[in-house]
Design a protein around this motif. Structure first.
Motif, short mmCIF file in Angstrom:
data_model
loop_
_atom_site.label_atom_id
_atom_site.label_comp_id
_atom_site.label_asym_id
_atom_site.label_seq_id
_atom_site.Cartn_x
_atom_site.Cartn_y
_atom_site.Cartn_z
N ALA A 37 4.43 0.19 41.42
CA ALA A 37 3.95 -0.37 42.65
C ALA A 37 3.00 0.14 43.45
O ALA A 37 2.60 -0.22 44.57
CB ALA A 37 5.35 -1.05 43.28
N GLU A 38 3.11 1.66 43.33
CA GLU A 38 2.37 2.74 44.31
C GLU A 38 1.21 2.84 43.69
O GLU A 38 0.40 3.65 44.59
CB GLU A 38 3.31 3.82 44.57
CG GLU A 38 4.66 3.64 45.03
CD GLU A 38 4.63 3.11 46.30
OE1 GLU A 38 3.72 3.64 47.05
OE2 GLU A 38 5.57 2.23 46.70
N ASN A 39 0.59 2.10 42.73
CA ASN A 39 -0.60 2.36 42.40
C ASN A 39 -1.76 1.58 42.91
O ASN A 39 -1.61 0.28 43.05
CB ASN A 39 -0.52 2.05 40.66
CG ASN A 39 -1.76 2.53 40.07
OD1 ASN A 39 -2.83 2.32 40.56
ND2 ASN A 39 -1.65 3.11 38.91
N PRO A 40 -2.85 2.21 43.37
CA PRO A 40 -3.83 1.41 44.40
C PRO A 40 -4.36 0.33 43.44
O PRO A 40 -4.79 -0.62 43.98
CB PRO A 40 -4.73 2.30 44.51
CG PRO A 40 -3.91 3.77 44.70
CD PRO A 40 -3.01 3.57 43.76
N PHE A 41 -4.40 0.49 42.12
CA PHE A 41 -5.36 -0.33 41.16
C PHE A 41 -4.35 -1.55 41.14
O PHE A 41 -4.89 -2.76 41.07
CB PHE A 41 -5.43 0.25 39.72
CG PHE A 41 -6.16 -0.59 38.97
CD1 PHE A 41 -7.38 -1.28 39.08
CD2 PHE A 41 -5.47 -0.96 37.55
CE1 PHE A 41 -7.95 -2.07 38.24
CE2 PHE A 41 -6.36 -1.85 36.65
CZ PHE A 41 -7.48 -2.30 36.87
N LYS A 42 -3.16 -1.51 41.36
CA LYS A 42 -2.20 -2.73 41.22
C LYS A 42 -2.47 -3.46 42.55
O LYS A 42 -2.56 -4.60 42.56
CB LYS A 42 -0.74 -2.33 40.81
CG LYS A 42 0.21 -3.55 41.04
CD LYS A 42 1.52 -2.96 40.56
CE LYS A 42 2.54 -4.38 40.23
NZ LYS A 42 3.80 -3.81 39.74
N THR A 43 -2.54 -2.67 43.54
CA THR A 43 -3.04 -3.44 45.04
C THR A 43 -4.33 -4.20 44.88
O THR A 43 -4.51 -5.43 45.18
CB THR A 43 -3.08 -2.48 45.95
OG1 THR A 43 -1.92 -1.31 46.21
CG2 THR A 43 -3.51 -2.91 47.49
N TYR A 44 -5.11 -3.52 44.07
CA TYR A 44 -6.40 -4.22 44.17
C TYR A 44 -6.27 -5.61 43.10
O TYR A 44 -6.85 -6.48 43.64
CB TYR A 44 -7.39 -3.26 43.40
CG TYR A 44 -8.76 -3.80 42.80
CD1 TYR A 44 -9.73 -4.26 43.48
CD2 TYR A 44 -8.66 -4.20 41.35
CE1 TYR A 44 -10.79 -4.57 42.86
CE2 TYR A 44 -9.69 -4.78 40.83
CZ TYR A 44 -10.89 -5.15 41.41
OH TYR A 44 -12.04 -5.80 40.85
#
Length: 345
Positions: free
Chosen positions: A231-238
């Motif tokens: 959940a802390e991965n910026p790629f997942k945010t993207y």
């Protein structure tokens, strides 16, 4: 059932050796009599394939030549699997005895049922629902997905409050049951999503085709979650921000989509500012990149994009929350599914 449908459990793997070691035995203990177990591999660089060949020769292995993501990986693997039903199962899932039987029985009861999912609880906290599916997926009028048992970051303890099977809007890709013929009819996953929310897009397409998506309360699995992207991965945010916009663009009528996307851009900007205030600059940049990528997508059809087939029945809107889940959760403090107004569901 007058016959026993052939079921294929298909696990898409990418460097998931530790999960295969930990959870595959529970899958192999499944009691469905007409069952194939398949591992699709997205060009793993660990010892996954060698481990499977040495320890589980009965499991069929289909290898992709590179990592096509969740969407492209499954599309390529399932094209080589023959069965009446597919079960797309994450590698970080522990299944329980008799987990297949009640779902297939439910799906066999109605030709309009295209897909279904079991109850999904957390592997780390087994009394609680898990984020990716819980007790069935819903979506609000602005395209925000949520679940019975999980709204945004609020997870409920399973106290037996969702023990009735029924129709929902989307079924989790952590354990997605789907009829093979309808998978083929729908075109499978949209590869433009790569990963995250691709199952919501597929289910929305199925609903637009007039089919039903179900939650089966009599089957339970336990999901680790975040095995590939935490959940802390910026790629997942993207992916989450971009793919949510793609969902709306693809599945709503043009003018409704235009209105909702315009509103979402404003709401996403607020999320971006919140990330900045929390010092999460990479996540803020991920939101900006998601918007840039989405705008580019407006001018071209992505390779592998799946659209609604023509000549299909009226859309099935069961499972749409006809209000704002953001307003209900953050303003009205309705943190549980049972707090929501039933007349809006």
């Amino acid at each position: 059932m007058t016959h026993t449908p052939k079921v294929a459990v298909v696990i898409l793997n990418w460097n998931g050796l530790k999960y295969l070691k930990q959870f595959l035995p529970s899958v192999l203990a499944s009691t469905w009599p007409n069952l194939d177990i398949v591992m699709g591999d997205n060009a793993s660089s660990d010892e996954s394939v060698a481990f499977m060949r040495e320890n589980y020769p009965s499991v069929r292995i289909i290898q992709n030549d590179k990592n096509y993501g969740f969407t492209g990986g499954y599309n390529r693997v399932l094209a080589q699997v023959e069965a009446d039903y597919y079960i797309l199962l994450n590698s970080d899932v522990e299944v329980t005895p008799n987990w297949i039987e009640p779902v297939i029985e439910l799906m066999e009861s109605d030709s309009l049922i295209a897909a279904a999912a079991p109850k999904i609880r957390s592997y780390a906290q087994k009394e609680y629902f898990e984020h990716a599916g819980a007790a069935g997926g819903f979506i609000d009028k602005h395209g925000y997905p949520f679940c019975r048992g999980r709204i945004f970051y609020e997870l409920e303890k399973d106290n037996g409050q969702y023990e009735e099977s029924g129709e929902v809007f989307w079924a989790s890709g952590a354990s997605l049951f789907i009829k093979k013929a309808i998978w083929d009819e729908s075109g499978g996953f949209d590869e433009g999503f790569f990963a995250h929310m691709e199952e919501i897009d597929l289910c929305w397409r199925l609903k637009n085709m007039g089919y039903k998506v179900m939650y089966c309360a009599q089957s339970t699995i336990y999901h680790v979650g975040g095995g590939t992207l935490n959940a802390e991965n910026p790629f997942k945010t993207y992916l989450n921000f971009r793919n949510n916009l793609l969902l709306i663009k693809k599945n709503l009528p043009f003018w409704r989509a235009f209105y909702v996307i315009s509103l979402r851009f404003i709401m996403d900007l607020l999320a971006l500012l919140r990330f900045l205030m929390e010092g999460k600059r990479k996540d803020a940049w991920a939101v900006s990149r998601a918007h840039q990528s989405f705008v580019v997508s407006l001018f071209k059809k992505a390779k592998g994009e799946r659209v609604k087939p023509k000549g299909i029945a009226e859309p099935n809107t069961k499972g749409i929350f006809r209000a704002s889940i953001v307003w209900a959760f953050f303003v009205k403090k309705k943190t549980r599914f049972t707090d929501l107004d039933p007349s809006e569901l």
